[in-house]
Write an enzyme that holds these catalytic residues in place. Structure first.
Site, PDB file in Angstrom:
ATOM      1  N   LYS A  37     151.522 -19.716 -14.335  1.00 57.82           N
ATOM      2  CA  LYS A  37     152.296 -18.816 -15.194  1.00 57.82           C
ATOM      3  C   LYS A  37     151.375 -17.753 -15.794  1.00 57.82           C
ATOM      4  O   LYS A  37     150.147 -17.846 -15.711  1.00 57.82           O
ATOM      5  CB  LYS A  37     152.994 -19.601 -16.302  1.00 57.82           C
ATOM      6  N   TYR A 262     136.779   6.471 -33.062  1.00 55.34           N
ATOM      7  CA  TYR A 262     137.833   6.679 -34.048  1.00 55.34           C
ATOM      8  C   TYR A 262     137.379   6.245 -35.445  1.00 55.34           C
ATOM      9  O   TYR A 262     136.683   5.241 -35.600  1.00 55.34           O
ATOM     10  CB  TYR A 262     139.093   5.903 -33.662  1.00 55.34           C
TER      11      TYR A 262
END
Length: 366
Positions: A37, A262
């Site tokens: 999964k 940033y």
């Protein structure tokens, strides 16, 4: 074709080593269900499944869409869908997937579909809640379930299973043993009243390690396949399967007082060199790794992430590293690096691996 320069290399030899390591812990007749999964725990479920198809008895996925992708890729091994929904049951049948039925709402809906189709002895899996309190019937539901099953030939129970809540925590042994005993009681009721004997399974990776006597007929191996045993000693016996690599896009010389990234989160105290690498938080790299809390390897040397992790890029300090644009960068290539990323990110290796973005190129090496 995905030609992104940031690549997750999946080590097929390591996968086989890990699978065989767990096989050695099992009785010869114990079946193995490989959990693929979440894109094979952040890798590539199709490549993993096709590689392991002739080496395991079952695959498990979380949702129907994951199983459909495997079938469309040509995988023929039985596939258990752990968390199906009524909206998906027609597709589940169309693609020959096997649903986990965990409450009467989906149980009744699937039996109705099976009757109307009609299907014949279609494999279903019944999940029981023994203490995780997530999905599953209660043991008190058994008489009603068996009564319904005896009235139909359209479905057949392929397995009865449950899920341990704390199999890796040895301080919770009493709780786990109680779960196993409750499951054994549930299994006994089906063997006694159903008229045939479905596969039984409750152990996950750490369950196989810590509770080998509770193998029943099958075990589910998930994180163990990918190199983690939920125990340092066991993990040391496994091999890392996920190797995340990139390259240096650009090198900058940063003068004293200049800032990087940033919010100007990093200020150079002396003349420095930085490298920009095309991987960021959109690729699964936690923002908590910024500001020198995380690092990558360039020419076998640690290059610490400076400033904030960007969506698509990171910048690292290469002042003392001899390298050039285009050189290889290792984001991680062993369990220790993955664990470090998980620890800094205040999470677990499961999340670190499954967070790897699908835009990252995936390559299985055998």
């Amino acid at each position: 074709m995905n030609n992104h320069v940031t690549v997750l290399e999946i080590d097929g030899d390591a996968l086989l080593h890990n699978l065989n390591y767990f096989k050695e812990k099992l009785q010869p007749e114990t079946k193995i269900l490989a959990v693929v999964k979440a894109f094979g725990y952040g890798s590539d479920a199709v490549q993993i499944a096709k590689f392991l198809e002739d080496k395991v008895d079952y695959f498990a996925v979380a949702y129907a869409i994951e199983g459909i992708a495997l079938r469309e890729a040509g995988v023929e091994t039985p596939i258990l869908v752990l968390h199906p929904h009524i909206q998906n049951i027609a597709s589940i049948v169309e693609y020959r997937l096997e649903p986990c039925l965990y409450n009467f709402r989906i149980f009744d809906a699937f039996l109705k579909l099976a009757d109307e189709a009609p299907l014949m002895n279609y494999p279903i899996h019944l999940k029981f809640n023994t203490g995780l309190n997530r999905l599953g019937f209660w043991y008190t539901d058994i008489p009603t379930i068996i009564a319904n099953l005896k009235e139909t030939t359209h479905v057949k129970v392929a397995s009865v299973f449950s899920h341990l809540a704390a199999s890796e925590d040895l301080e919770e042994q009493d709780f786990t043993i109680n779960q196993i005993n409750n499951f054994a009681y549930i299994a006994q009721q089906f063997y006694k009243h159903l008229g045939y004997e479905p596969i039984l399974h409750i152990l996950n990776t750490s369950g196989v390690i810590n509770y080998p006597k509770a193998q029943f007929n099958m075990v589910r191996i998930g994180i163990g396949l990918y190199g983690f045993g939920n125990d340092e000693k066991e993990t040391a016996q496994l091999k890392n399967t996920h190797n995340l690599k990139s390259i240096i896009s650009q090198i900058h010389v940063i003068e004293p007082g200049e800032t990087v990234g940033y919010n100007r989160a990093y200020t150079a105290k002396r003349q420095s060199k930085t490298a920009t690498i095309p991987i960021g938080h959109a690729d699964g790299l936690s923002r908590r790794l910024g500001n020198k809390k995380g690092y990558v390897l360039i020419n076998n040397q640690k290059a610490y992430i400076i400033g904030n992790v960007c969506m698509d890029m990171i910048m690292v300090d290469i002042t003392k590293i001899d390298c050039t644009e285009g050189d290889e960068v290792i984001i991680f290539n062993n369990q220790e690096m993955i664990q470090h990323i998980a620890d800094v990110s205040e999470t677990i290796p499961y999340e670190t691996l499954t967070a790897i973005s699908q835009r990252v190129n995936k390559m299985l090496n055998t």
